[in-house]
Structure formats: C-alpha cells, structure tokens
Scaffold this motif. Structure first.
Motif, PDB file in Angstrom:
ATOM      1  N   UNK A 242      -7.183 -27.530  15.124  1.00 59.28           N
ATOM      2  CA  UNK A 242      -8.289 -26.942  14.371  1.00 59.28           C
ATOM      3  C   UNK A 242      -7.754 -26.112  13.214  1.00 59.28           C
ATOM      4  N   UNK A 243      -6.757 -25.275  13.534  1.00 62.17           N
ATOM      5  CA  UNK A 243      -6.240 -24.379  12.513  1.00 62.17           C
ATOM      6  C   UNK A 243      -5.547 -25.139  11.395  1.00 62.17           C
TER       7      UNK A 243
ATOM      8  N   UNK B  69      -9.436 -31.586  11.465  1.00 60.08           N
ATOM      9  CA  UNK B  69     -10.701 -32.108  11.949  1.00 60.08           C
ATOM     10  C   UNK B  69     -11.471 -32.617  10.746  1.00 60.08           C
ATOM     11  N   UNK B  70     -12.072 -33.780  10.900  1.00 60.33           N
ATOM     12  CA  UNK B  70     -12.833 -34.274   9.767  1.00 60.33           C
ATOM     13  C   UNK B  70     -14.125 -34.880  10.250  1.00 60.33           C
TER      14      UNK B  70
ATOM     15  N   UNK C 191     -11.883 -39.926  14.759  1.00 61.18           N
ATOM     16  CA  UNK C 191     -11.506 -38.512  14.717  1.00 61.18           C
ATOM     17  C   UNK C 191     -10.365 -38.275  15.693  1.00 61.18           C
ATOM     18  N   UNK C 192      -9.378 -37.495  15.241  1.00 62.52           N
ATOM     19  CA  UNK C 192      -8.171 -37.345  16.042  1.00 62.52           C
ATOM     20  C   UNK C 192      -8.134 -36.107  16.927  1.00 62.52           C
TER      21      UNK C 192
ATOM     22  N   UNK D  59     -19.473 -32.738  17.540  1.00 65.84           N
ATOM     23  CA  UNK D  59     -18.592 -32.222  18.587  1.00 65.84           C
ATOM     24  C   UNK D  59     -19.277 -31.080  19.321  1.00 65.84           C
TER      25      UNK D  59
ATOM     26  N   UNK E 235      -5.244 -28.060  20.895  1.00 67.94           N
ATOM     27  CA  UNK E 235      -6.523 -28.278  20.231  1.00 67.94           C
ATOM     28  C   UNK E 235      -6.762 -27.202  19.175  1.00 67.94           C
ATOM     29  N   UNK E 236      -6.554 -25.943  19.565  1.00 65.46           N
ATOM     30  CA  UNK E 236      -6.740 -24.846  18.608  1.00 65.46           C
ATOM     31  C   UNK E 236      -5.800 -25.017  17.419  1.00 65.46           C
TER      32      UNK E 236
ATOM     33  N   UNK F 162     -18.237 -32.054  12.955  1.00 66.82           N
ATOM     34  CA  UNK F 162     -18.213 -30.809  13.730  1.00 66.82           C
ATOM     35  C   UNK F 162     -19.520 -30.588  14.505  1.00 66.82           C
TER      36      UNK F 162
ATOM     37  N   UNK G 178      -6.570 -27.691  10.241  1.00 69.44           N
ATOM     38  CA  UNK G 178      -7.587 -28.389   9.466  1.00 69.44           C
ATOM     39  C   UNK G 178      -7.577 -29.887   9.701  1.00 69.44           C
TER      40      UNK G 178
ATOM     41  N   UNK H 105      -5.294 -27.052  25.517  1.00 68.02           N
ATOM     42  CA  UNK H 105      -6.245 -26.197  24.813  1.00 68.02           C
ATOM     43  C   UNK H 105      -5.603 -25.557  23.594  1.00 68.02           C
ATOM     44  N   UNK H 106      -4.380 -25.080  23.783  1.00 68.29           N
ATOM     45  CA  UNK H 106      -3.674 -24.476  22.649  1.00 68.29           C
ATOM     46  C   UNK H 106      -3.429 -25.508  21.551  1.00 68.29           C
TER      47      UNK H 106
END
Lengths: 317, 252, 318
Positions: free
Chosen positions: C312-313, C317-318, C67-68, C136, C308-309, C133, C315, C305-306
């Motif tokens: 996420x946005x 994440x798998x 996972x990246x 995590x 990372x968000x 998810x 997509x 942190x930004x």
C-alpha cells in the motif's frame, strides 16, 4: 427537520424499554412496592442502560474526531488500530503486573491505544493522497495485524477469554453497578471534544486551511488522539469493542447536518446512544431469554450501513 | 463499412446517445469530434463491443457486433480504449505480442513473431522492446498499446483518443502511419480525437457529435467549417486553409 | 516456458523434495515407524494441498481483479465459506448436517460456495472495475458482515455455546481433518490442472477487461470460470485449516519476484511450489526445531499483513 427532539424522544423510549427487558421480570409500576424489582433495576438495569447510552455516545464522538484527524469519512476507532492498541496495553500490564490496580490498567490501555493510533496516522500520512479508499483499507489491515498479535499473545498466555471479550463482540450483559463507571470517564473525555469542536472542524479542512487560520494543528491532533484513545480504551476494557458505531454515525449525521461540529456533535452523541441502545435491545430480544451481544448486532447493521454509505450515489455530481 | 443504426445508450439513467444512425466508410480515416461529454468515446466503445449494446444495431464489415463471437470480431477489428493501466509487469515486446492472440490463441508461430517485430519497428519501439511497461514514459507506453492494436492486423482499427500522452512528433508519426495503412493496404480506421486539427489534417470523413447526437458528418472539408464548428463548440471559431486542408483557429 | 522459468521450477521442486524428506524422516525413532510415518505423510499431504490451494487461488484472483495486492481472503471469500457452512447447518438442522458423510458434506459446501462466490464476486468485480480501492473496501466489509452473520447464527443455534461455528480468528496448520484430505486433494488437483490449461487465456485476462475484450477473449465467461476455481480452492484451504488472509499475498509476490515474467504457465507452478516450500519448511522449523507448532500461522499472517501495508505504502495498488 430538527433532529434533537426526535432523537431525545427515541432515546427515552429505548431507555425505558431497556429498563424493563431482561430475564427477570421488572414492572416499572411496582418497583416501590417490590424490593426485588428495585434491586434488579438499580443493580443491573439502570447501570446497563446508562452504560449502553454512554458507550454509544462516546464512541460516535470518537468517530467524529478520528475522521477529522485523518480527514477521511470511512474510518472509525475500531478500524484505526485503536481498539487493538488498548487490548495490547491491557494484555501487557496483565502479564507484567498481574496485581496492578484498575487505574494503572486504564492508563496502560489508553497510552497503548494512543501509540497504535499514532502509528496508524503515521502510516496513512505516507499513502498516496488522492486515494480516499486506501486509508480505511490500511486501517483495517493494521487493526488486523495488531489484532493477530493480541490474539496470539492471549492464546499463549491463556488469557484468550479476556481478549475475546475485548476485541470480538462487545456486550453489555455483564454490566452491573460498580462495573461500568469507567464509561463515565469516556463520556467526560468525549465531552471535552465539544469545547474544541471548532478546532476539529477546521482541522478536517486540511493542514493548509488550518495553518492559514492560525490553528496549531499539532496540538489539536494531540487532543483528538488523546480523546479517541481514552474513549476507546475505556469502552474496550469495560464492555469490549462495539464495531462500526464510530464509523457510521458521524457519516449519517453529517449527511443531514453537515460538518459544523459544534452544532452536530451533540446530535452525533445522541444518535450513537440511540443506535447502540437499539442494537442492545435487539440483541436481548431476538433469542430471549438468551442474549446476542450488541457488538454482533452492530457488526451486521453497521456493515450494511457502511456498505450503503460506500455505494450510495454522491449527493452532488 | 461500419454501419450503426438507431443506437441509444444510457449510463445510470443519463441518456448518453440518442438514436444514432451513421456509418464509417471502408478504406477511410474517420474522425469523431465534438466537445467533452458528446458521447464520442461511448459510440466507439459500443462499436468495439467494450460496452454491451442496449438499443440499436451495429455491424462491422457485415458482422453483427452483438451476435458475432468475440474471437471472430477480434480478427476483424482492433480497439484501443483509453484505460491503459495494466497490473501485470510486462515487457513492451510481450505486450505487443498479445496483439497476435486472436490469431494463435496462445501458440505463436514464426509469422506471429515477425508481425510483432514489424509492429515494434513501426512505432519506433524496437530499442525499448525489453523494457518493462512501468519503466517507460507515458507516451512510450501509449505507443506500445497502439502497436499491440496494430499487431492485431485487422481490417478495422478503432482508437479512442490515441494521441493522449504523445508529443507532437509522435502524434504526427502515428497519424502518418495510419494514413499509410489506409492508402497502401486498404485498411480502415476510426478514431476519437480531441485536438481538432489532427482531424483537419488527416481525416477523410468526420463525424461531429454533441450531447449524444450527430451534428454533422461527411467529408472533412464539408464538416470542418466555421458554421458547424462554432455551433458545435458554442464558441466563435475560424477556419483557414493550409496546404489544401482546413486549419481550425480558435483565436477568432 | 523459458529457461529461467524451468530452472527456477526445477530448483524449487528439489528444495521441496528435500524439505519433505526432512519432514518425513528426521528424528524418526526405532519404534512405531509405520504409525509415525503415516501421521507425518498425512500432515505433509495436507500442508502441500493447502499451500497449493492458497497460492493458485491468489494468483487466479489477482488475475481476475487485474490487481496485485488482493487475495481472496482480503475480499471475504473465506468468510463467505464459513457463513455458508453455518447457513447449511441452520437450514438442514444440526442433526441432518452431522448425518451426512464428511466427503459428501464437503462436496455440498464447495458446490454452494462456488455458486455464491461466482454471483457475488462476479457482480462486485464487474461493478468495481473502475474504482478498485472502493471494491476492495467493499470486499473487506462484506467479510466483516459475513463473519458477524455467522457469529449471530451460531449464537441463535446454540445460545449457551460461545463459539460453535464462530471460527477461530487465525488459522491452524495443526488441526487438519484427515477425512477431508482425499476429496480436498482431488479437488485441488483438478482446479490447478484447469487453471494450468487456461494459462494462455489468463495471460490475456491479466491485461484488464478492455484489452482482453479487444483481443477476443470471452471476458465475462472467463472471469466466472476463474472465480469458480478460486471458490473451490478457497473452500479447500478454509475447510482444512481455517481462514488464511495474507499468506497468498506473500506467495504471489514471491512468484512474481522470482520469475520476472507474467506468464501464468510459469506463475502458477512457481507460486504453488513457493507456498509448499514455505509451509512445509516453516512447519518443520516451528514444530520440530522451536517446539511452537501453533506459531507458524500467526507468523505467516503477521508477515503477510506487514507485506500488504508495505505494498500500500509503495503505491502498488491500482
């Protein structure tokens, strides 16, 4: 099983215990003959007990609302950027207008909490819909990012002391008469939610259902946002953030009672009060006569409860 | 031959497989068929040691699956599971090249590169070789995964629903390719198929499963009959013939 | 390694050398040169050690988790380290703990941490492979739990002190324990060498469990060894500068972007160099140019942190 009477009894017992536990000895039987005991009781014990109960109840209700707003069970006011927003607002007004009156600070905190919670709602609206677990992760990270900003500003401006109290571990040891009454505002705000309970229940079903039933989702969202923000802002400024209450209590109650909010909101409020009261008592007893903040105890219990919720087998299928 | 004896398997308290004893003949195409939840994939995954064995014994060409070192098994059989999402950003050629890993452990030679080129070619992927996996269609990615298993160059090839995401022409091409491997190189293939007519058209040996048990097994002609299939799927099913093979019809 | 990778590595090494020279010699006055140079060299070594540790730990962890968007810190590794340290204080008593030499204490910390992390995160990853998810979220909450327990134990140890063990909520690249540096540096070098030797296997591991097993990699053992390396590296960085949650994410993202190849033989050194360049360059900028030594860690975490968000946005994440 009828939860209300049991919870009421538990809360009464815990409140009585809370009145008697503390560094100064108070025997409830001689308060009328002992003015010293009466003073301790009225100035410290009663306010503290009330503050704990109000905080627990208000935060749990706020939790129900935010979960309905984002339609996700793994979110709470402490993981949606709300608490950090309140702290940010407080910090800003403390720096910009050091002599501002209390009511102005409260408004600043509430508005700022509203802004960051709205930011969270905007962010998650753009997430892939089916990934249920992404929403809490996004909330946690957003809270973390905002928290680091708050911490940094607090550090640079020598206000770290306050920031620590607001964001780290809420505690009730500082509560005395005259220093907790804002929590009543939180309680009233949470009470308002009960009148709109049905609307929130419908909102939780999704936009399409809500619109189909002729509900204006936007106005319900605004009301929910306002209540969550005000509750959180009051709690953060008075006692500091208490983690996980708003997250786990609604989940536990929903497991037993389902999501008919009009019936379950009072149970949620009572359960929250019981939980925080119990944690506060544990915190006061575990290294008596010293105290461990209730927020810290909840950080442990709440996390464990959350992990359990996360990994329990689903009730169906 | 793959020999399976007294195999039982539980997942979270639910018994998925009940005391299964069967075999996949060597040099044949064996198809596992049956309704959803029959345990076909579980059986194949256990053979391919993707899940640990709980009860019973499996040998692949004489190698006991639970005791033979996994790197040795990787030179005897290749298995492709259903989960093909990959986090790494890889080119198709790089993915297929991983199929050679069991033979070179990280230091590929000329022979390995030739085998990779051959595998890419066999699945019509050469023009896409330099594209990234996330830039190609689901069917193309699926073919790349099959090509990787193919490049592994093992006597046994196990595929769990390899036809997923493939259109009719690529599904047909894959089955023809597998047939060719068996007929010209003497290899053996086991696969789970959902669309029963692919089994009817190409398989030598069919194992029909339901509720974690084997309902019938044997030559395709013997298993793919109206009686067996109607019972297997709890629905009236007719079986016709087309070019000497069974043809399964559900609008009976 | 292909040409592009080699070229990238060479350029990055040059850049790092330049920045290091700048760090060492810029604004060096006439007096007390030896002292200042020694001070600067120590800090440079610490920065590079931390950078390499975080970068390689993140790459390895992302490979294990397939996972990246993860870093060991997001999953609560550093919180575990802090908890374990606190626990050792409770167990051995403050006096007994203080009596140990710094290096020995650190070695003990790392040993216990490695064992704990392998058991805990090995289980978590094995169970969570199908629902990333949820895995995590579990890691994040475990982190909160560990921090709370650390705080609680800290309170019990010393009720008057508000934050004996309760670590600061963000890292500081300024307070580096020089005593630890030789051990920490040594461990980092060993761990990175081990990871480098495992590079081809890691390439296969990154494909995910099923393909890796099919290709004959001893999956479980490889996962545990990799997690152990991650634990050592996280221990090093946490002991030296404190918890750093998102920096690794930026660095790993950069490395993937620069290389366009998923080969660990290239990824590991590129990520390490990128991290070192960012930290040395950033610290030089903030400390010497802006006079805000403390700010770097906050800026880095904020940006991380930004990022990372953003992932996420997108997509991712798998």
């Amino acid at each position: 099983m009828r939860p209300m009477p049991a919870l009421l009894m538990a809360l009464c017992a815990l409140m009585l215990a809370s009145l008697t536990v503390g560094a100064a000895h108070v025997d409830l039987r001689d308060i009328f003959s002992d003015p010293q005991a009466m003073l301790v009781l009225l100035e410290s014990r009663v306010p503290r007990t009330v503050a704990v109960a109000l905080t627990g109840a208000a935060l749990s209700v706020a939790g129900v609302l935010i979960q309905a707003l984002v339609r996700n069970r793994f979110v709470g006011p402490d993981t949606a950027g709300t608490a950090e927003g309140a702290a940010l607002g407080l910090l800003a007004i403390t720096i910009l207008l050091p002599s501002s009156p209390l009511w102005l600070r409260m408004i600043a905190a509430s508005l700022s909490a509203m802004a960051t919670t709205w930011l969270f709602l905007t962010v998650i609206r753009r997430l892939p819909v089916r990934e249920v677990m992404l929403i809490p992760i996004a909330g946690l990270v957003l809270s973390g990012v905002l928290g680091s900003v708050v911490t940094f500003i607090g550090w640079q401006t020598d206000l770290m002391q306050y920031v620590g109290v607001w964001l780290m571990s809420g505690e009730f040891s500082g509560v005395i008469a005259g220093r907790y009454e804002l929590l009543w505002v939180a309680a009233v705000a949470a009470g308002l939610a009960w009148f709109a309970a049905d609307r929130f229940a419908i909102l939780g079903l999704g936009d399409q259902v809500a619109t189909g039933l002729g509900l204006s989702t936007a106005s319900v969202m605004r009301l929910g946002l306002a209540v969550v923000s005000v509750v959180t802002a009051m709690v953060v400024t008075t006692v500091g953030m208490i983690p996980f209450v708003g997250l786990v209590v609604p989940n536990l109650v929903a497991r037993i009672m389902g999501d008919n909010l009009r019936a379950s909101l009072p149970v949620v409020a009572l359960s929250g009060a019981v939980l925080v009261m119990a944690c506060d008592l544990i915190g006061r007893l575990v290294i008596y006569p010293y105290e461990v903040p209730a927020g810290m105890i909840l950080g442990i219990f709440g996390a464990l409860l959350f992990l359990w919720l996360l990994h329990r087998r689903p009730a169906h299928g | 031959m793959i020999q399976i004896s007294n195999l039982g398997h539980k997942i979270g308290g639910a018994q998925i497989l009940h005391d299964i004893t069967t075999s996949f003949p060597k040099g044949k195409l064996t198809a596992l068929i049956g309704p959803n939840g029959a345990g076909k994939s579980t059986l194949l995954r256990l053979v391919g040691r993707l899940d640990p064995l709980q009860q019973g014994e499996i040998t692949v060409a004489g190698h006991d699956v639970s005791r033979t070192p996994t790197e040795e098994l990787a030179r005897v059989m290749a298995i492709l599971g259903q989960q093909t999402a990959i986090a790494s950003r890889l080119r198709l050629s790089e993915l297929v090249a991983f199929g050679r890993w069991p033979h070179h452990q990280g230091r590929p030679g000329a022979d390995d590169r030739a085998k990779v080129a051959q595998a890419l070619d066999a699945f019509a992927l050469t023009p896409l070789a330099n594209r990234f996996l996330d830039e190609v269609s689901g069917g193309q990615a699926q073919r790349a995964h099959i090509a990787m298993a193919f490049a592994q160059d093992t006597d046994w090839l196990l595929l769990d629903e390899p036809l997923n995401n493939l259109d009719m022409s690529h599904a047909r091409a894959l089955m023809a390719r597998l047939r060719d491997l068996i007929d010209t190189q003497g290899r053996s293939v086991g696969l789970v198929v959902h669309e029963i007519n692919y089994a009817a058209a190409w398989a030598d040996h069919v194992i029909a499963m339901k509720d974690g048990r084997i309902m019938a097994e044997g030559f395709a002609d013997d298993v793919l009959t109206e009686a067996v299939l109607s019972d297997l799927y709890d629905a009236p099913i007719a079986v016709g013939r087309h070019q000497g093979r069974p043809l399964v019809l559900h609008h009976a | 390694m292909d040409r592009r990778t080699r070229l990238t590595l060479g350029l990055m090494a040059l850049l790092l050398a330049g920045l290091s020279a700048l760090w060492m010699f810029q604004g060096l006055g006439a007096g007390n040169r030896g002292f200042i140079l020694h001070l600067r060299a120590t800090k440079l070594a610490a920065l590079i050690t931390v950078a390499v540790a975080i970068a390689v730990a993140t790459i390895l962890f992302q490979t294990v988790a397939a996972n990246r968007v993860l870093t060991p810190s997001i999953m609560g590794f550093d919180a575990l380290y802090v908890l374990m340290q606190t626990f050792l204080v409770v167990l051995l008593g403050n006096a007994g703990f203080a009596g140990l030499p710094a290096a020995g204490k650190f070695a003990l910390d790392v040993g216990v941490m490695t064992a704990l992390a392998v058991v805990l995160f090995g289980t978590l990853l094995a169970k969570g492979a199908r629902d990333i998810p949820r895995m995590i979220l579990t890691g994040v909450i475990l982190g909160v739990l560990f921090r709370s327990v650390s705080g609680f134990l800290g309170r019990i140890l010393d009720p008057n002190e508000f934050s004996v063990v309760q670590s600061v909520s963000f890292a500081s690249f300024n307070r580096v324990d020089a005593d630890l540096l030789p051990v920490a540096g040594g461990l980092t070098v060993l761990a990175v060498l081990a990871a480098w030797r495992m590079a081809p296997q890691l390439d296969v591991l990154a494909l995910g469990r099923e393909p890796a097993v099919s290709l004959g990699v001893r999956h479980q053992r490889l996962v545990l060894v990799t997690l152990a390396l991650v634990a050592v590296l996280v221990s090093v960085s946490t002991a030296l500068v404190g918890p750093v949650a998102f920096f690794g994410l930026i660095v790993a993202g950069l490395a993937h972007g620069l290389l366009r190849s998923a080969r660990h033989a290239g990824l590991i050194p590129v990520a390490a160099l990128a991290a070192a360049i960012l930290l040395v360059g950033g610290q030089w900028l903030f400390e010497r140019m802006l006079g805000q030594a403390a700010t770097l860690s906050v800026v880095v975490e904020f940006a991380g942190g930004l990022f990372f968000l953003y992932l996420l946005l997108k997509g991712r994440i798998r």
